[in-house]
Scaffold this motif. Structure first.
Motif, PDB file in Angstrom:
ATOM      1  N   LEU A 635      35.128  47.645 -60.449  1.00  0.00           N
ATOM      2  CA  LEU A 635      35.027  47.628 -58.949  1.00  0.00           C
ATOM      3  C   LEU A 635      35.498  48.939 -58.560  1.00  0.00           C
ATOM      4  CD1 LEU A 635      37.025  44.115 -58.585  1.00  0.00           C
ATOM      5  CD2 LEU A 635      35.047  45.031 -56.909  1.00  0.00           C
ATOM      6  N   GLY A 636      36.705  49.536 -59.114  1.00  0.00           N
ATOM      7  CA  GLY A 636      37.052  50.867 -58.932  1.00  0.00           C
ATOM      8  C   GLY A 636      35.971  51.814 -58.956  1.00  0.00           C
ATOM      9  N   ALA A 637      35.135  51.943 -59.887  1.00  0.00           N
ATOM     10  CA  ALA A 637      34.113  52.945 -59.940  1.00  0.00           C
ATOM     11  C   ALA A 637      33.130  52.628 -58.826  1.00  0.00           C
ATOM     12  CB  ALA A 637      33.485  52.902 -61.318  1.00  0.00           C
ATOM     13  N   ALA A 638      32.584  51.442 -58.414  1.00  0.00           N
ATOM     14  CA  ALA A 638      31.745  51.138 -57.537  1.00  0.00           C
ATOM     15  C   ALA A 638      32.249  51.520 -56.374  1.00  0.00           C
ATOM     16  CB  ALA A 638      31.337  49.655 -57.425  1.00  0.00           C
ATOM     17  N   TYR A 639      33.629  51.129 -55.709  1.00  0.00           N
ATOM     18  CA  TYR A 639      33.928  51.591 -54.377  1.00  0.00           C
ATOM     19  C   TYR A 639      34.026  53.291 -54.297  1.00  0.00           C
ATOM     20  CZ  TYR A 639      35.117  46.847 -52.794  1.00  0.00           C
ATOM     21  OH  TYR A 639      34.822  45.525 -52.297  1.00  0.00           O
ATOM     22  N   ALA A 640      34.590  53.748 -55.264  1.00  0.00           N
ATOM     23  CA  ALA A 640      34.556  55.219 -55.234  1.00  0.00           C
ATOM     24  C   ALA A 640      33.275  55.688 -55.280  1.00  0.00           C
ATOM     25  CB  ALA A 640      34.917  55.847 -56.704  1.00  0.00           C
ATOM     26  N   ALA A 641      31.934  55.267 -55.620  1.00  0.00           N
ATOM     27  CA  ALA A 641      30.802  55.680 -55.421  1.00  0.00           C
ATOM     28  C   ALA A 641      30.316  55.191 -54.147  1.00  0.00           C
ATOM     29  CB  ALA A 641      29.840  54.902 -56.545  1.00  0.00           C
ATOM     30  N   MET A 642      30.803  54.363 -53.264  1.00  0.00           N
ATOM     31  CA  MET A 642      30.518  54.211 -52.038  1.00  0.00           C
ATOM     32  C   MET A 642      31.323  55.122 -50.956  1.00  0.00           C
ATOM     33  SD  MET A 642      31.087  50.042 -51.887  1.00  0.00           S
ATOM     34  CE  MET A 642      30.696  48.935 -53.187  1.00  0.00           C
ATOM     35  N   GLY A 643      32.090  56.016 -51.662  1.00  0.00           N
ATOM     36  CA  GLY A 643      32.968  56.755 -50.827  1.00  0.00           C
ATOM     37  C   GLY A 643      34.338  56.236 -50.347  1.00  0.00           C
ATOM     38  N   ALA A 644      34.546  55.263 -50.788  1.00  0.00           N
ATOM     39  CA  ALA A 644      36.162  54.671 -50.652  1.00  0.00           C
ATOM     40  C   ALA A 644      36.923  55.226 -51.572  1.00  0.00           C
ATOM     41  CB  ALA A 644      35.886  53.071 -50.745  1.00  0.00           C
ATOM     42  N   HIS A 645      38.371  55.120 -50.858  1.00  0.00           N
ATOM     43  CA  HIS A 645      39.296  55.887 -52.019  1.00  0.00           C
ATOM     44  C   HIS A 645      39.788  54.682 -52.779  1.00  0.00           C
ATOM     45  CE1 HIS A 645      42.866  58.053 -53.042  1.00  0.00           C
ATOM     46  NE2 HIS A 645      43.558  57.212 -52.536  1.00  0.00           N
ATOM     47  N   SER A 646      39.504  54.807 -54.081  1.00  0.00           N
ATOM     48  CA  SER A 646      39.695  53.774 -55.016  1.00  0.00           C
ATOM     49  C   SER A 646      40.954  54.177 -55.775  1.00  0.00           C
ATOM     50  CB  SER A 646      38.664  53.621 -56.092  1.00  0.00           C
ATOM     51  OG  SER A 646      38.783  52.903 -57.227  1.00  0.00           O
TER      52      SER A 646
END
Length: 699
Positions: A635-646
């Motif tokens: 989840l953390g890696a996927a949200y970071a890839a979306m440009g979110a602050h994980s």
């Protein structure tokens, strides 16, 4: 009031009124119903059908009595009927509420006092069922977190229907005087039949769209009592052969005794509820006119059962609070009640019921100048309790606010991630005791959840769940997701409340994702509301343009207990990607705050309570499986890839290297219940949350 409208009763009609006699078999049936309710609550934590039997009996006898009154005199004395019900029901309820309420106030904390007082008031005023319906309480899921007065819902629902039927029968007297071609019994039967059909249809719809609410809904329960009334006016007046009645009795008893064995996933009061209701009505019809024959009659007229039936109302009212108080006094026993403990609880309920009835009988038997005073005392006992509780509800909020302020003032706050890491390492290897003032269950939850009702926020509640910055600010921070979103409120408000307005926009059981995995693990009744909630949040974001949106939800569906779902984190993130993109298009920055790993199948609150009382030196921790680590990392890696602050929150809850998640850190319980982070631990993380989020809003 009293209805003065009269219908001239003919001699033939008066003669048609069934002769009154005390039916010992009904007392035996009441005894079985009360013992079923108590035993299933104590040992199995499920419903037994006993309450449905009580409803059927109540409707049958009430309508039989009201119809007889109409046929004899042509009118119903409304005020007299209400007073009779008050003398019969109020005193026992008042005794239970005073004793149990006082005990809980003495044993509880200032945080729990308000809930106890509100429960007493709701029970004394016959709206406890609607209070529970509003909270969407799952009655079947018994647990430490359940109110000691929760069982008053049935008394409330039956009381509301009883009052309704008394008034309806008074009006039927007027109708019978107008429509002289129809007897009052026919008018009553047709009216009740229509009400039964309408209520039953409503119940079937309600259990589909909102089963938790339907369980307590008076109008979804009306059919159980009105059907009993229809049977009392029709089938119970038909002559039946002795053999037929004996068979009906046996079948009825068998249905009543086996109703609790039906699958608990079948919603109540749905089609499954017909089973115990039909069983009870078979017995009531079979015993009408003449004593119930056969083995069923012998069983139900057995003297011990008849005696228990006489105190069954008290047994019902006493057994549940005794169970809850026992669990409160002996938390180390958990929720598993053994045979001896259960027998003592049920025996105690019977003893208290008998003593209470003796006290009530003594007051009722007062003579001379005390006779009127005694009767009045019985009739006003419950209203007096309600008035006292009402005064308490006005004082309790201030008590709770003071307790919350004291708890916040002494909160433990991690000054840095390094210090928290040391605390976690220590807690993962050595026994931790809960600190003074720490609370669990409802008392341990966030005030934003318990007091403000912001675990689920709809269009009308946005203002209620918006917490303005200390100084006027144009910065808006939102928290969205499921019930885990609200658990971050104390940390986020402490971290940003001086510079930003914080708005909670979550919904219980609404993970902020459309991933197909959700459909496999979330009940159907929660999915449609969630699918409407997420687009509304995205539409609101386009309009309001918040600076920062925090996403948090659970979805810890990993491990063998969930069928070893593959790549859970990746699935969840993929289903939420479009939502993140929509928020970003509205101009918001997005941050991901994972919920703590669920405390699933690793213990119960006895661990906490034993630690509080230093009864055990055992380590209070749960293992961190590789599946849980993988889900969090995905989840953390996927949200970071979306440009979110994980934000890597897993290290805030667990010693990842030691693969251990302590349940108590520096005396602070991590959880309020088996899934949700407690308020005190959310505050403990506030400085770490500030370090992550303040740069995102430019402060």
């Amino acid at each position: 009031m009293t209805s003065d409208t009269r219908v001239a009763p003919s001699a033939a009609r008066a003669a048609s009124v069934p002769a009154r006699r005390r039916r010992a078999d009904i007392q035996g049936l009441r005894a079985i119903a009360s013992l079923l309710v108590a035993s299933y609550h104590v040992w199995f934590g499920t419903v037994s059908g006993g309450v449905d039997v009580f409803f059927a009996i109540g409707g049958f006898l009430l309508v039989h009595s009201l119809a007889g009154e109409l046929e004899r005199s042509g009118r119903v004395d409304v005020w007299g009927g209400i007073r009779r019900q008050a003398r019969r029901l109020f005193p026992m309820a008042a005794i239970v509420l005073v004793v149990v309420g006082g005990l809980l106030l003495a044993l509880g904390t200032p945080l729990s006092a308000q809930r106890t007082i509100v429960d007493v008031f709701a029970s004394a005023t016959y709206w406890e069922n609607w209070r529970l319906a509003a909270d969407a309480t799952d009655y079947v899921a018994a647990g430490h977190d359940k109110s000691a007065f929760q069982h008053f819902w049935a008394m409330s629902a039956q009381g509301q229907v009883t009052l309704t039927l008394i008034v309806v029968f008074a009006l039927l007297g007027v109708a019978a005087a107008t429509i002289r071609r129809w007897s009052v019994v026919r008018i009553a039967a047709v009216t009740l039949a229509a009400a039964t059909v309408a209520s039953f249809a409503y119940a079937q719809w309600r259990v589909v769209v909102d089963p938790a609410h339907a369980y307590f809904d008076t109008w979804a329960r009306l059919w159980e009592l009105s059907l009993g009334g229809v049977v009392a006016l029709t089938l119970a007046r038909l002559p039946l052969g002795r053999v037929v009645r004996a068979v009906m009795g046996v079948v009825g008893v068998a249905m009543v005794l086996t109703a609790g064995l039906l699958p608990t996933e079948w919603p109540q009061p749905g089609l499954v509820t017909l089973y115990p209701v039909a069983g009870a009505l078979l017995i009531l019809v079979a015993g009408s006119g003449e004593p119930l024959p056969g083995p069923a009659g012998s069983l139900l007229r057995w003297r011990p059962l008849v005696w228990i039936g006489g105190i069954s109302y008290g047994v019902y009212l006493w057994h549940w609070p005794l169970l809850k108080v026992y669990q409160l006094l002996f938390p180390q026993r958990g929720e598993v009640i053994n045979a001896v403990e259960g027998a003592l609880i049920i025996g105690g309920a019977m003893l208290l019921s008998w003593l209470s009835f003796r006290l009530i009988a003594a007051v009722a038997a007062a003579r001379d100048g005390f006779a009127r005073v005694g009767r009045l005392a019985l009739e006003v006992s419950l209203p007096v309790v309600a008035v006292v509780a009402l005064v308490g509800t006005l004082v309790a909020p201030a008590m709770r606010e003071r307790a919350l302020a004291e708890a916040t003032a002494g909160a433990v706050i991690a000054p840095s991630e390094q210090q928290l890491s040391r605390w976690l390492d220590h807690a993962a290897s050595e026994h931790q005791a809960m600190g003074e003032g720490m609370a669990l269950n409802v008392d341990g939850r966030q005030s934003e959840w318990v007091d403000d009702g912001c675990a689920t926020v709809d269009r009308s509640e946005v203002a209620q769940c918006t917490y303005p910055a200390v100084s006027p600010s144009s910065l808006d921070v939102w928290i969205v997701g499921d019930s885990h979103a609200v658990t971050w409120a104390p940390a986020v408000r402490t971290a940003l409340g001086d510079v930003a307005n914080v708005t909670l926009l979550g919904r219980e059981n609404c993970q902020f994702t459309d991933a197909p995995i959700v459909d496999r693990h979330v009940e159907a009744e929660h999915r449609d509301p969630c699918r409407a909630h997420i687009p509304w949040v995205l539409e609101l974001a386009e309009q309001e343009r918040p600076e920062l949106v925090l996403i948090s939800y659970g979805g810890w569906w990993v491990g063998p207990e969930f069928g070893d779902e593959p790549d859970v984190g990746t699935q969840l993130a993929a289903g939420g990607e479009e939502h993140v993109r929509a928020l970003q298009r509205s101009g918001a920055q997005v941050a991901w705050l994972d919920a703590p790993p669920w405390w699933y199948g690793t213990g119960d609150s006895a661990c906490f309570e034993e630690s509080r009382d230093h009864l055990s030196g055992e380590l209070c921790a749960m293992p961190l499986s590789q599946e849980r680590v993988d889900r969090h990392d995905q989840l953390g890696a996927a949200y970071a890839a979306m440009g979110a602050h994980s934000i890597d929150t897993l290290r805030w809850f667990c010693d990842v290297e030691a693969r251990s998640c302590p349940l108590i850190v520096e005396g602070v319980p991590v959880f309020a219940d088996q899934r949700h982070m407690g308020s005190a631990y959310s505050l403990l993380l506030s400085s770490l949350v500030a370090g992550e989020l303040r740069p995102l809003v430019g402060v």
